[in-house]
Scaffold this motif. Structure first.
Motif, PDB file in Angstrom:
ATOM      1  N   UNK A 189      -6.201  22.096  24.521  1.00  0.00           N
ATOM      2  CA  UNK A 189      -5.271  23.077  23.959  1.00  0.00           C
ATOM      3  C   UNK A 189      -5.636  24.462  24.474  1.00  0.00           C
ATOM      4  N   UNK A 190      -4.631  25.202  24.924  1.00  0.00           N
ATOM      5  CA  UNK A 190      -4.854  26.534  25.482  1.00  0.00           C
ATOM      6  C   UNK A 190      -5.269  27.516  24.386  1.00  0.00           C
ATOM      7  N   UNK A 191      -6.322  28.276  24.657  1.00  0.00           N
ATOM      8  CA  UNK A 191      -6.791  29.286  23.713  1.00  0.00           C
ATOM      9  C   UNK A 191      -6.102  30.624  23.986  1.00  0.00           C
ATOM     10  N   UNK A 192      -6.089  31.497  23.009  1.00  0.00           N
ATOM     11  CA  UNK A 192      -5.478  32.814  23.176  1.00  0.00           C
ATOM     12  C   UNK A 192      -6.214  33.615  24.254  1.00  0.00           C
ATOM     13  N   UNK A 193      -5.448  34.398  25.027  1.00  0.00           N
ATOM     14  CA  UNK A 193      -6.047  35.258  26.040  1.00  0.00           C
ATOM     15  C   UNK A 193      -6.814  36.394  25.376  1.00  0.00           C
ATOM     16  N   UNK A 194      -7.909  36.811  26.028  1.00  0.00           N
ATOM     17  CA  UNK A 194      -8.621  37.998  25.574  1.00  0.00           C
ATOM     18  C   UNK A 194      -7.779  39.223  25.872  1.00  0.00           C
ATOM     19  N   UNK A 195      -7.628  40.117  24.911  1.00  0.00           N
ATOM     20  CA  UNK A 195      -6.788  41.298  25.110  1.00  0.00           C
ATOM     21  C   UNK A 195      -7.428  42.305  26.047  1.00  0.00           C
ATOM     22  N   UNK A 196      -8.749  42.340  26.102  1.00  0.00           N
ATOM     23  CA  UNK A 196      -9.442  43.206  27.049  1.00  0.00           C
ATOM     24  C   UNK A 196     -10.822  42.610  27.316  1.00  0.00           C
ATOM     25  N   UNK A 197     -11.538  43.198  28.269  1.00  0.00           N
ATOM     26  CA  UNK A 197     -12.865  42.695  28.596  1.00  0.00           C
ATOM     27  C   UNK A 197     -12.823  41.401  29.379  1.00  0.00           C
ATOM     28  N   UNK A 198     -13.841  40.563  29.191  1.00  0.00           N
ATOM     29  CA  UNK A 198     -13.995  39.326  29.947  1.00  0.00           C
ATOM     30  C   UNK A 198     -12.846  38.355  29.675  1.00  0.00           C
ATOM     31  N   UNK A 199     -12.225  37.890  30.763  1.00  0.00           N
ATOM     32  CA  UNK A 199     -11.126  36.934  30.636  1.00  0.00           C
ATOM     33  C   UNK A 199     -11.598  35.532  31.011  1.00  0.00           C
ATOM     34  N   UNK A 200     -10.922  34.523  30.462  1.00  0.00           N
ATOM     35  CA  UNK A 200     -11.258  33.130  30.736  1.00  0.00           C
ATOM     36  C   UNK A 200     -10.734  32.707  32.107  1.00  0.00           C
ATOM     37  N   UNK A 248     -13.575  28.456  29.965  1.00  0.00           N
ATOM     38  CA  UNK A 248     -12.393  27.799  30.516  1.00  0.00           C
ATOM     39  C   UNK A 248     -11.076  28.335  29.963  1.00  0.00           C
ATOM     40  N   UNK A 249     -11.067  28.728  28.694  1.00  0.00           N
ATOM     41  CA  UNK A 249      -9.832  29.169  28.056  1.00  0.00           C
ATOM     42  C   UNK A 249      -9.025  28.040  27.477  1.00  0.00           C
ATOM     43  N   UNK A 250      -9.655  26.866  27.313  1.00  0.00           N
ATOM     44  CA  UNK A 250      -9.008  25.697  26.731  1.00  0.00           C
ATOM     45  C   UNK A 250     -10.032  24.938  25.896  1.00  0.00           C
ATOM     46  N   UNK A 251      -9.521  24.171  24.925  1.00  0.00           N
ATOM     47  CA  UNK A 251     -10.427  23.314  24.167  1.00  0.00           C
ATOM     48  C   UNK A 251     -10.809  22.116  25.033  1.00  0.00           C
ATOM     49  N   UNK A 252     -12.006  21.632  24.808  1.00  0.00           N
ATOM     50  CA  UNK A 252     -12.526  20.558  25.653  1.00  0.00           C
ATOM     51  C   UNK A 252     -11.964  19.189  25.288  1.00  0.00           C
ATOM     52  N   UNK A 253     -11.891  18.899  24.005  1.00  0.00           N
ATOM     53  CA  UNK A 253     -11.496  17.562  23.577  1.00  0.00           C
ATOM     54  C   UNK A 253     -10.014  17.286  23.813  1.00  0.00           C
ATOM     55  N   UNK A 254      -9.160  18.233  23.416  1.00  0.00           N
ATOM     56  CA  UNK A 254      -7.722  17.965  23.460  1.00  0.00           C
ATOM     57  C   UNK A 254      -6.943  18.904  24.375  1.00  0.00           C
TER      58      UNK A 254
END
Length: 318
Positions: free
Chosen positions: A217-228, A209-215
């Protein structure tokens, strides 16, 4: 811009409520106009505001709204106006693993209210009025889940515009003056294999998802490869400007039948924004690295509509 003020509260009901707050209940009704049914469909569309007033009068606090969209196939004959600049049928997107299919649908009715009985009564009157002029292709009842979470357990619609930003993101402007105040609408009905999703660890789900589940919060983007999913669903044009859409997604399901899903409905000033979003998800960015959320979300439908401004919708009755 004309049309429903997208950042204003709904009082006693409204048509073309592109930015109305999420309600507890909704119905997404998609229908195909049958041969000889254009005049009836036009009359019903033009009279929606009166029907809303009659039903909402029973409880003005229920915030009843109905946003109606018209597909490209019937637009010229039904609306009797030039085709909106970007309106066209849903374009399927085929990736190496997953496909976003196109399905039937000339009319969309996005019905929302805090009370399920108000939604039901409005839909009943609407369907009765349409009669045999249409064939119902899909009817999905959605509900608000906890703090706007989908059935995968994550908050949905986090990136939606707020306040006066909604108009900029959702409403056509001077670039297509005949249709100013209207909005492009895309719908997709997704089902989820909940058992497979639940088998993932929370950390694995958050990476998808690219975010924390509980609260949330947006996680950092992947710089390369698989993206959220969060990254792939963010659209930035060649000039570096980000283009938001208004998501009015809702969960639906029948636990007894093993059905768990999300009904995606997006409003946008530009249809190309949502199309590019699908291409990034299904084909991947870079190509071949599709959105891993699609491994747990299968699209069953795909349709595109244009929702005219409230004034233009009312004018269909003339």
């Amino acid at each position: 811009m004309s049309g429903f003020p997208p950042y204003a509260p709904v009082v006693g009901g409204a048509t073309q409520a592109f930015g109305a707050p999420l309600t507890a209940n909704a119905v997404f009704l998609v229908a195909t106009v049958r041969e000889g049914g254009i005049d009836t469909a036009r009359s019903v569309l033009g009279g929606i505001s009166d029907t809303i007033k009659a039903v909402a009068f029973r409880d003005p606090t229920s915030t009843l709204t109905c946003t109606a969209g018209i597909g490209a196939r019937v637009w010229p004959e039904l609306a009797r106006l030039p085709l909106p600049a970007e309106l066209r049928p849903f374009t399927p997107v085929t990736g190496a693993v997953h496909t976003a299919p196109a399905t039937a649908g000339d009319l969309l009715f996005h019905i929302r209210a805090e009370r399920a009985d108000i939604v039901f009564e409005f839909e009943r009157q609407l369907v009765d009025a349409l009669g045999d002029a249409v064939t119902v292709d899909d009817e999905t009842a959605g509900f608000r889940s906890f703090d706007r979470r989908d059935l995968l357990g994550f908050v949905d619609g986090t990136a939606n515009p707020v306040g006066i930003e909604i108009a900029e993101a959702c409403l056509v402007g001077d670039e297509d003056p005949v249709h100013a105040g209207g909005s492009y609408v895309m719908t997709q009905k997704y089902v989820h294999p909940i058992a497979a999703w639940s088998a993932l660890s929370t950390e694995a789900q958050e990476a998808v998802m690219g975010r924390t589940k509980a609260d949330n919060i947006e996680l950092d983007d992947a710089e390369d490869g698989q993206k959220a999913h969060k990254t792939l669903a963010t659209i930035v044009d060649d000039a570096g400007a980000e283009h938001a859409i208004q998501r009015d997604n809702m969960p639906f399901g029948r636990p007894g039948a093993g059905e768990f899903g999300t009904y995606f409905l997006g409003y946008s000033r530009h249809l190309w924004v949502m199309q590019r979003m699908l291409e990034r998800m299904f084909i991947g960015n870079p190509p071949g690295l599709h959105d891993r959320l699609l491994d747990f979300s299968t699209p069953l439908t795909g349709s595109v509509f244009f929702a005219p401004s409230a004034e233009a919708l009312d004018a269909l009755a003339d």
